[in-house]
Design an enzyme around this catalytic site. Structure first.
Site, PDB file in Angstrom:
ATOM      1  N   LYS A  53     -19.823  19.768 -24.406  1.00 28.91           N
ATOM      2  CA  LYS A  53     -19.331  20.940 -23.666  1.00 28.91           C
ATOM      3  C   LYS A  53     -20.488  21.592 -22.913  1.00 28.91           C
ATOM      4  CE  LYS A  53     -19.917  23.776 -27.823  1.00 28.91           C
ATOM      5  NZ  LYS A  53     -19.205  24.336 -29.000  1.00 28.91           N
TER       6      LYS A  53
ATOM      7  N   TYR B  45     -44.736  42.202 -10.998  1.00 26.60           N
ATOM      8  CA  TYR B  45     -43.862  43.373 -10.891  1.00 26.60           C
ATOM      9  C   TYR B  45     -44.114  44.354 -12.031  1.00 26.60           C
ATOM     10  CZ  TYR B  45     -40.837  41.179  -7.384  1.00 26.60           C
ATOM     11  OH  TYR B  45     -40.334  40.608  -6.252  1.00 26.60           O
TER      12      TYR B  45
ATOM     13  N   MET C  25     -38.215  36.005 -10.188  1.00 29.26           N
ATOM     14  CA  MET C  25     -37.095  35.095  -9.927  1.00 29.26           C
ATOM     15  C   MET C  25     -37.552  33.640  -9.759  1.00 29.26           C
ATOM     16  SD  MET C  25     -34.210  35.192  -6.937  1.00 29.26           S
ATOM     17  CE  MET C  25     -33.654  36.826  -7.357  1.00 29.26           C
TER      18      MET C  25
HETATM   19  C1  LIG Z   1     -19.795  23.796 -30.153  1.00 34.61           C
HETATM   20  C2  LIG Z   1     -18.992  23.267 -31.237  1.00 34.61           C
HETATM   21  C3  LIG Z   1     -19.494  22.246 -32.066  1.00 34.61           C
HETATM   22  C4  LIG Z   1     -20.926  21.768 -32.002  1.00 34.61           C
HETATM   23  O1  LIG Z   1     -21.734  22.728 -32.631  1.00 34.61           O
HETATM   24  P1  LIG Z   1     -23.318  22.524 -32.808  1.00 34.61           P
HETATM   25  O2  LIG Z   1     -23.728  23.702 -33.614  1.00 34.61           O
HETATM   26  O3  LIG Z   1     -23.899  22.571 -31.442  1.00 34.61           O
HETATM   27  O4  LIG Z   1     -23.520  21.222 -33.471  1.00 34.61           O
HETATM   28  C5  LIG Z   1     -18.642  21.686 -32.997  1.00 34.61           C
HETATM   29  N1  LIG Z   1     -17.370  22.134 -33.140  1.00 34.61           N
HETATM   30  C6  LIG Z   1     -16.868  23.139 -32.397  1.00 34.61           C
HETATM   31  C7  LIG Z   1     -15.476  23.599 -32.618  1.00 34.61           C
HETATM   32  C8  LIG Z   1     -17.664  23.758 -31.434  1.00 34.61           C
HETATM   33  O5  LIG Z   1     -17.181  24.762 -30.705  1.00 34.61           O
END
Ligand SMILES: *Cc1c(COP(=O)(O)O)cnc(C)c1O
Length: 355
Positions: A36, A249, A297
């Site tokens: 993801k 800055y 930036m």
């Molecule tokens: C993001 C996520 C994972 C992976 O988690 P990590 O801590 O990055 O290993 C697994 N299961 C669900 C439901 C998640 O949202």
């Protein structure tokens, strides 16, 4: 080849694959790849292809659109599970697997005859059927008719704190609920840290994300994973400053004695967070150069007084290397390695190595 002045993000696909194999061995059962958020900022397409070629057959994404893109990247073989779920048919012909997060999802996908993953919430109170909905489903399992359940899953809230009592509470709640609601359906429990909680947290499919990318799944203990990421940016200028001169800055840092300052072509627009101002370091010629003044930036300034050979055109490692992992950097600015990775910018030359 990077353009002059362009930062380079090195992603060691070989290390990601080695981390995945290591997690499979430790889990003693199958592991998916959680990709993801563009594989935690590292690039879902190259990461998922490398994992697929190593034998990973299941991927998890958060959003439907991530799943659609991933299907094009990995081809027809792997299962792609969408954690946030989606309405029946919304995946077109991409054959994505929705996670069913409440009874409404169950009803809609049962009518459509979907393949699906059933998510039982056991202590996160975010997504997943709550205890009431689990009881309703246990009373009337015909609500699942029409579905092909690939897995029944839960998600641990405190897996990175092995002594936390919620881990065991969630394990027990899930074991009971899964046998009432979805007996015989393969189970999925552990994220990265969950894999390290021991054999009682083993399930048919673990879902590691962060550990694949080199984040420490066992905070407080040495990191068992290989490092994956290095962000290198170019020194544009090196200048001598006098005692009393300030840098950047807000004039937030003032030299107490003559110093040499290297101005580097990366800043908060590249995900090198502004909250690192005055609190981080870069690695150059095997030495540490303290970050001085504010991160701006597009530019960041480092004190290279003690690194005599520092020159314009040298590349300083902003993220990665000994004592400078994404976890280390997150700790310096009040966040976690996950957020450092998912904040990585888009204007680097991304170099994928190994695989
Ligand atoms: C993001 C996520 C994972 C992976 O988690 P990590 O801590 O990055 O290993 C697994 N299961 C669900 C439901 C998640 O949202």
């Amino acid at each position: 080849m990077p353009a002059p002045g362009q930062a380079v993000l090195r992603v060691a696909l070989g290390a990601i694959v080695a981390n995945w194999r290591d997690l499979v061995a430790r889990h003693g059962g199958a592991c998916a790849g959680v990709v993801k958020a563009d594989a935690y900022g590292l690039g879902a397409t190259p990461v998922a292809r490398a994992l697929r070629d190593a034998g990973c057959t299941t991927f998890f994404v958060a959003h439907l659109t991530e799943g659609m893109t991933l299907r094009d990247a990995v081809g027809p073989g792997p299962a792609i599970v969408v954690l946030d779920g989606f309405p029946p048919g919304a995946d077109g012909d991409a054959r994505l697997v929705p996670v069913l997060n409440h009874l409404g999802d169950v009803a809609a996908h049962a009518r459509a005859g979907s393949e699906a993953v059933l998510h039982l919430d056991t202590g996160m109170a975010r997504l997943g059927l709550d205890a009431k909905e689990q009881a309703i489903l246990a009373e009337d399992r015909s609500r699942l008719d029409g579905l092909t359940l690939r897995w029944v899953m839960t998600h641990l809230a405190c897996a990175d704190e092995p002594a936390h009592p919620l881990n065991e509470a969630q394990r027990v709640r899930f074991a009971a609920a899964a046998s009432r609601v979805a007996p015989g359906v393969p189970r999925s429990v552990a994220n990265s840290s969950g894999i390290f909680l021991g054999p009682s947290f083993r399930s048919d499919l673990a879902r590691p994300g962060c550990a694949l990318y080199g984040i420490n799944p066992t905070p407080g203990a040495p990191n068992p994973m290989r490092q994956v990421v290095a962000l290198e940016a170019e020194i544009l200028q090196v200048r001598e400053i006098a005692a009393g001169d300030s840098v950047g800055y807000g004039a937030s840092w003032t030299a107490r004695e003559p110093r040499r300052i290297a101005t580097v072509a990366a800043g908060y627009a590249d995900g090198y967070l502004r909250s690192l101002s005055g609190r981080s370091l870069g690695l150059l010629h095997g030495r540490q150069a303290p970050l001085v003044g504010r991160v701006s930036m597009d530019l960041t300034t480092f004190d290279v007084t003690d690194i005599e050979q520092a020159r314009p055109g040298d590349r300083i490692t902003l993220i990665g290397g000994p004592g400078n992992s994404p976890d280390d950097i997150g700790a310096r600015c009040g966040t976690i390695g996950y957020e450092i990775l998912t904040s990585l910018g888009r204007r680097y030359d991304r170099v994928y190595e190994g695989g």
